[in-house]
Design a protein around this motif. Structure first.
Motif, short mmCIF file in Angstrom:
data_model
loop_
_atom_site.label_atom_id
_atom_site.label_comp_id
_atom_site.label_asym_id
_atom_site.label_seq_id
_atom_site.Cartn_x
_atom_site.Cartn_y
_atom_site.Cartn_z
N LEU A 21 -112.90 84.96 -38.98
CA LEU A 21 -112.25 84.29 -37.86
C LEU A 21 -113.20 83.41 -37.07
O LEU A 21 -112.81 82.37 -36.56
CB LEU A 21 -111.61 85.32 -36.92
N ILE A 22 -114.47 83.83 -36.94
CA ILE A 22 -115.37 83.08 -36.06
C ILE A 22 -116.41 82.25 -36.81
O ILE A 22 -117.19 81.56 -36.17
CB ILE A 22 -116.07 83.98 -35.03
N SER A 23 -116.46 82.29 -38.12
CA SER A 23 -117.48 81.51 -38.82
C SER A 23 -116.86 80.36 -39.60
O SER A 23 -117.35 79.98 -40.64
CB SER A 23 -118.28 82.42 -39.75
N CYS A 24 -115.80 79.79 -39.07
CA CYS A 24 -115.14 78.66 -39.71
C CYS A 24 -115.84 77.36 -39.33
O CYS A 24 -116.34 77.20 -38.23
CB CYS A 24 -113.69 78.58 -39.26
N GLU A 25 -115.81 76.40 -40.26
CA GLU A 25 -116.31 75.08 -39.93
C GLU A 25 -115.39 74.45 -38.90
O GLU A 25 -114.20 74.72 -38.87
CB GLU A 25 -116.38 74.21 -41.18
N THR A 26 -115.96 73.60 -38.06
CA THR A 26 -115.19 72.96 -37.02
C THR A 26 -115.75 71.57 -36.75
O THR A 26 -116.78 71.19 -37.31
CB THR A 26 -115.19 73.81 -35.72
N ASP A 27 -115.08 70.82 -35.92
CA ASP A 27 -115.58 69.53 -35.45
C ASP A 27 -115.96 69.68 -33.99
O ASP A 27 -115.25 70.33 -33.21
CB ASP A 27 -114.50 68.45 -35.59
N ILE A 28 -117.07 69.08 -33.63
CA ILE A 28 -117.46 69.07 -32.23
C ILE A 28 -116.56 68.09 -31.50
O ILE A 28 -116.47 66.92 -31.89
CB ILE A 28 -118.95 68.68 -32.07
N PRO A 29 -115.86 68.54 -30.46
CA PRO A 29 -114.94 67.64 -29.76
C PRO A 29 -115.70 66.60 -28.94
O PRO A 29 -116.89 66.75 -28.67
CB PRO A 29 -114.15 68.58 -28.85
N GLU A 30 -115.01 65.55 -28.55
CA GLU A 30 -115.64 64.53 -27.72
C GLU A 30 -116.08 65.12 -26.39
O GLU A 30 -117.19 64.89 -25.93
CB GLU A 30 -114.66 63.37 -27.50
N THR A 31 -115.20 65.90 -25.77
CA THR A 31 -115.51 66.58 -24.52
C THR A 31 -115.18 68.06 -24.69
O THR A 31 -114.11 68.39 -25.18
CB THR A 31 -114.69 66.01 -23.35
N ASP A 32 -116.11 68.92 -24.28
CA ASP A 32 -115.90 70.36 -24.38
C ASP A 32 -116.23 70.98 -23.03
O ASP A 32 -117.39 71.11 -22.67
CB ASP A 32 -116.78 70.96 -25.48
N SER A 159 -122.60 67.85 -21.59
CA SER A 159 -123.66 68.83 -21.75
C SER A 159 -123.09 70.17 -22.21
O SER A 159 -121.89 70.44 -22.07
CB SER A 159 -124.44 69.00 -20.45
N ALA A 160 -123.96 71.01 -22.73
CA ALA A 160 -123.56 72.29 -23.30
C ALA A 160 -122.97 73.23 -22.25
O ALA A 160 -123.36 73.22 -21.09
CB ALA A 160 -124.76 72.95 -23.97
N ASN A 161 -122.02 74.03 -22.70
CA ASN A 161 -121.48 75.13 -21.90
C ASN A 161 -122.20 76.40 -22.35
O ASN A 161 -122.38 76.62 -23.55
CB ASN A 161 -119.98 75.30 -22.17
N THR A 162 -122.59 77.21 -21.39
CA THR A 162 -123.35 78.42 -21.70
C THR A 162 -122.76 79.60 -20.96
O THR A 162 -122.39 79.49 -19.78
CB THR A 162 -124.83 78.26 -21.28
N VAL A 163 -122.69 80.73 -21.64
CA VAL A 163 -122.34 81.98 -20.98
C VAL A 163 -123.54 82.92 -21.16
O VAL A 163 -124.09 83.02 -22.25
CB VAL A 163 -121.03 82.60 -21.54
#
Length: 181
Positions: A21-32, A159-163
């Motif tokens: 479920l969590i190791s799928c390929e994805t595209d980096i969105p324009e804004t996250d 910029s990156a989002n961090t938790v």
């Protein structure tokens, strides 16, 4: 014996499902603008609890029994791709009795602590990763902490989002439990 087998089988099936479920390929969105998530499950000594970024870590403490082996599952995820997942721990009081599997790595970051981490790849982003194993507690009457971090790529134009969260831990000869602070 049969109960242990069933528990281990359920654990393995859960890990496999979570991994897919969590190791799928994805595209980096324009804004996250969405923060990533994490999950830390620890079980053993008659205890089983999953902590997430939504827990109030300032109001609780995890008591662990000295010289005890615990199973753990740690994962981080973000639909726009994960840049880094890490878990900082004090290596004098926590040892891994199973090898941390690749592509996860461990490194000493000071004379007091080490890091278990996974770095994503911006050219082939994944939605996350997971690591599982066994840890052993050392020491008596010791207050420590586990620090968790998950950082995404932040999108193509942001910029990156961090938790980040820090879990208070107390190791001694007591019951394994979560207590309020």
């Amino acid at each position: 014996m049969k109960t242990d087998f069933l528990k281990n089988a359920q654990r393995i099936i859960s890990i496999v499902i979570i991994f897919f479920l969590i190791s799928c390929e994805t595209d980096i969105p324009e804004t996250d603008n969405t923060a990533p998530t994490f999950s830390f499950n620890i079980s053993g000594d008659g205890f089983n609890r999953t902590f997430t970024q939504d827990d109030d870590f300032t109001s609780l403490q995890l008591n662990l029994r000295s010289d005890t082996t615990y199973d753990f599952i740690f994962s981080g995820a973000d639909s726009g791709g994960v840049e880094r997942i890490s878990w900082q721990y004090p290596h004098d009081y926590i040892e891994f009795s199973t090898e941390i599997p690749s592509p996860w790595e461990t490194t000493s970051i000071s004379f007091l602590s080490s890091l278990v981490y996974w770095d994503g790849n911006e050219t082939n982003p994944l939605t996350g990763n997971i690591v599982a194993g066994k840890l052993v507690t050392n020491g008596n009457a010791v207050s420590i902490s586990f620090s968790f971090l998950v950082r995404d790529f932040g999108g193509l134009d942001s910029s990156a989002n961090t938790v980040t969260k820090s879990l208070n831990i107390y190791i001694d000869n007591q019951n394994t439990e979560v207590v309020p602070l």
